[in-house]
Write an enzyme that holds these catalytic residues in place. Sequence first.
Site, PDB file in Angstrom:
ATOM      1  N   LYS A 193      -7.102   4.671 -21.186  1.00 38.10           N
ATOM      2  CA  LYS A 193      -6.694   4.528 -19.788  1.00 38.10           C
ATOM      3  C   LYS A 193      -6.787   5.851 -19.040  1.00 38.10           C
ATOM      4  O   LYS A 193      -6.917   5.877 -17.813  1.00 38.10           O
ATOM      5  CB  LYS A 193      -5.264   3.975 -19.702  1.00 38.10           C
ATOM      6  CG  LYS A 193      -5.156   2.515 -20.109  1.00 38.10           C
ATOM      7  CD  LYS A 193      -3.759   1.987 -19.843  1.00 38.10           C
ATOM      8  CE  LYS A 193      -3.659   0.499 -20.156  1.00 38.10           C
ATOM      9  NZ  LYS A 193      -2.308  -0.039 -19.879  1.00 38.10           N
ATOM     10  N   GLU A 194      -6.665   6.949 -19.776  1.00 37.40           N
ATOM     11  CA  GLU A 194      -6.774   8.293 -19.194  1.00 37.40           C
ATOM     12  C   GLU A 194      -7.869   9.029 -19.967  1.00 37.40           C
ATOM     13  O   GLU A 194      -7.572   9.716 -20.947  1.00 37.40           O
ATOM     14  CB  GLU A 194      -5.439   9.031 -19.288  1.00 37.40           C
ATOM     15  CG  GLU A 194      -4.330   8.350 -18.499  1.00 37.40           C
ATOM     16  CD  GLU A 194      -2.949   8.944 -18.761  1.00 37.40           C
ATOM     17  OE1 GLU A 194      -2.098   8.836 -17.870  1.00 37.40           O
ATOM     18  OE2 GLU A 194      -2.726   9.508 -19.847  1.00 37.40           O
ATOM     19  N   ASP A 201       0.718  12.041 -25.832  1.00 38.09           N
ATOM     20  CA  ASP A 201       1.688  11.086 -26.352  1.00 38.09           C
ATOM     21  C   ASP A 201       1.022   9.931 -27.082  1.00 38.09           C
ATOM     22  O   ASP A 201       1.708   9.122 -27.705  1.00 38.09           O
ATOM     23  CB  ASP A 201       2.571  10.556 -25.219  1.00 38.09           C
ATOM     24  CG  ASP A 201       4.025  10.943 -25.408  1.00 38.09           C
ATOM     25  OD1 ASP A 201       4.293  11.877 -26.175  1.00 38.09           O
ATOM     26  OD2 ASP A 201       4.894  10.304 -24.785  1.00 38.09           O
ATOM     27  N   LYS A 259       7.766   9.775 -20.395  1.00 38.77           N
ATOM     28  CA  LYS A 259       7.238  11.078 -19.982  1.00 38.77           C
ATOM     29  C   LYS A 259       8.316  12.157 -19.998  1.00 38.77           C
ATOM     30  O   LYS A 259       8.029  13.332 -20.315  1.00 38.77           O
ATOM     31  CB  LYS A 259       6.624  10.976 -18.580  1.00 38.77           C
ATOM     32  CG  LYS A 259       5.914  12.231 -18.116  1.00 38.77           C
ATOM     33  CD  LYS A 259       5.304  12.034 -16.739  1.00 38.77           C
ATOM     34  CE  LYS A 259       4.659  13.316 -16.222  1.00 38.77           C
ATOM     35  NZ  LYS A 259       4.095  13.128 -14.861  1.00 38.77           N
ATOM     36  N   ASP A 314       0.129  16.035 -13.704  1.00 38.04           N
ATOM     37  CA  ASP A 314      -0.417  14.807 -14.253  1.00 38.04           C
ATOM     38  C   ASP A 314      -1.827  15.092 -14.744  1.00 38.04           C
ATOM     39  O   ASP A 314      -2.513  15.989 -14.227  1.00 38.04           O
ATOM     40  CB  ASP A 314      -0.457  13.712 -13.193  1.00 38.04           C
ATOM     41  CG  ASP A 314       0.919  13.130 -12.908  1.00 38.04           C
ATOM     42  OD1 ASP A 314       1.841  13.407 -13.705  1.00 38.04           O
ATOM     43  OD2 ASP A 314       1.068  12.420 -11.901  1.00 38.04           O
ATOM     44  N   ASP A 372      10.898  12.293 -12.620  1.00 41.13           N
ATOM     45  CA  ASP A 372      10.685  13.383 -11.671  1.00 41.13           C
ATOM     46  C   ASP A 372      11.726  13.346 -10.552  1.00 41.13           C
ATOM     47  O   ASP A 372      12.410  14.342 -10.292  1.00 41.13           O
ATOM     48  CB  ASP A 372       9.269  13.325 -11.101  1.00 41.13           C
ATOM     49  CG  ASP A 372       8.883  11.940 -10.592  1.00 41.13           C
ATOM     50  OD1 ASP A 372       9.659  10.979 -10.786  1.00 41.13           O
ATOM     51  OD2 ASP A 372       7.802  11.812 -10.001  1.00 41.13           O
TER      52      ASP A 372
END
Length: 741
Positions: A114-115, A144, A283, A307, A450
């Site tokens: 996905k990333e 992760d 996260k 990010d 955050d």
Amino acid sequence: MEDDPTTRRRRSSALHTADRWPITPFNRLFAPIYLLAVLALLYRHVTNLLVPATTTLALLVADLVLAFMWATTQVFRMNPIRRREAVENLNDVVAEEGELPGVDVFICTADPYKEPPLGVVNTALSVMAYDYPRDRLAVYVSDDGGSALTLFAFVEAAKFAARWLPFCERNRVVERNPAVYFGSNRGHPVDGEVEEIKTMYESMKHKVEHVVEAGKVDDQFIDGPKEQEAFGKWSDKFTKHNHPTFIQVLLDSKNDKDVDGHVMPNLIYVSREKSSTSQHHFKAGALNVLLRVSATMTNQPIVLTLDCDMYSNDPATPRRAMCYLCDPKLGPENSAFVQFPQKYHGINENDIYAGEFQRLFQAMPMGADGLCGPHHVGTGCFFRRRAFFGSPSSPVAPEIPEVGPDHVVGGSVRSGSVLELAHRVAECGYENQTSWGSKIGYRYGSLVEDYYTGYRLHCEGWKSVFCCPQRPAFLGDAPISLADMLNQQKRWDIGLLEVAFSRFSTLTYGVRSSAGFLMGFGYCQNAFWPSWSIPVIVYSFLPQLALLNGLHIFPKATEPWFWLYPFLFLGAYAQDMLDFLLVGGTFQRWWSDQRIWLLRGLTCHLFAAVEYFLKYFLGIAAGFNVTSKVIDEEQSKRYDRGTFEFGVHSPMFVPPTAAALISLLALVQGLAAQAMSRGGGGWRDAPLLQLFVAGFGVVNGWPIYEAVGWRSDGGRMPVRTVVVAVALAWGCYVAAGFVLK
């Protein structure tokens, strides 16, 4: 944004200036006038409740929510300021470059599919190439997903960086993300070195993409015994949810040099231990591991969080941040962080999904900067490490001094003792019986770690600064799929509700904290974001259903109360549009923004509230889904044309589709009834306000009519969604016939 000569200088120092926003006097004058109109409307609702009616009660609840959210917005309009930093004075203030504080950069990724690892690598390379002393720069990559594919990408990136960094410095390259640099059409000098480096990059890209596609690191791509040892640690039994700690030092600033013989920044890959029997806190947990691991290895006083898709767009960004963090006039002992706005590349002309978030990422931070400072928005933030360890006046000591902000690292990042301790503090059970997540580090208890962490820091008495340079400091990827965008914001909404209804609620704890009443109340704007669904749902269905049933619920044009409604609507919309335009938006993008605001109220805000209360009452927990950064070519083409994407069935598409159908039917029936009316009142007795609300719904629902009616591409509304929406609309109509009598 160019400086406006009409702005009045508020504060200044050798390192930055702060100007008051020119529209502030108007905002302060307009607020009490608008407040009187809001109170008049609520008074009318209350007096009408003397004759019990479902419509009056629903409108009262909706308008109470609108009034509350309007009040929270005013906090950010009373004293907004715009800052400009004087980077050219930085060296004079800190005396010499060697005194610039070191920076540990944290980049988080969680899923190589996905990333894509190549995108994460480009982000890391862009910050490794900062115009900043390299021996004071360390980049930590948190994986992760525990993927050998991501590690392989960074092994290749470390080799490429030895050529890329000196090339950027010698040629004063501004776009230091290699994919952006080589992909832009800005007439880069064509010479042997450029072509050679481009060939190296393409070779690295090919290797990384091949490995990701294959799903494993083949022996042919492993170079030497060190790499063999690193990749040999992986086992087929390891999964993203169950694996030991992996820490790999890829570059060591004390030993590794680039091709010109200059030191390289530290580059360290970290994959914390995962176990299906342990809580990992998403996260926030990954960032706390990086805080501890970096403390044992480099322990720089400044921490930059990014990010994985938010690459550096300006190599001078750290120096801009230091103009605030090193400014004695700002009170370094109280300043916790410098927040840069999130900005995105690739957004289409009209920003159909409102991905810029002009209000959230620019207008509101400027307003908050006049109080305690902007909220933390997840990425592009330079923290003072000390801020994670208690309030300015009451430090909280960690369980061992080696992970505290005052620890002095004695050995090399590759030394055995340093690595041993780093592995120990990354274990999944390390935080048990400690203050991590409650009083130290990123705070646990919300999916929006955050927002929650920044809020808690402000409540402890810390301040922050908003830095918005003319050239965006960072650029990232915004979702180009409507479903992805809504699901991402639903996750945010659930996290915000977790804050709103916690013991640290902004409405009870925040307003009484060291942040002050105004700042605490301003935090309610975000914490209660999902509550927008209440007025949006009421005004998307109730006036239209009443119109279909021949019921007038608003004053007629001949009644004095009639004019209150246009004033409230036009006043709110005009002021919102003015805020949007002043921070660099366009009218068309503002229109898209307000349309998406309505759409959110019928989709992600509503579904998030339902999901949150299911979790609260029934224990059905929400999961964390990574927003995909993989781009579908056909989707991308439709997005570039400004066409909405409804191609995948989603329950969230049902309410807005039903509302659009009801608005269209109500408008047609209302106009037809008025045309056939033979009464003497004419348009004076017509339900003008209800016709306007229905017409406004039709105009905003146009993309839905296109997707349902005449589009034939892959992004049209699925038949299943249309059928369910028609059933819902019919059910609402039938129910209204009984309830609205």
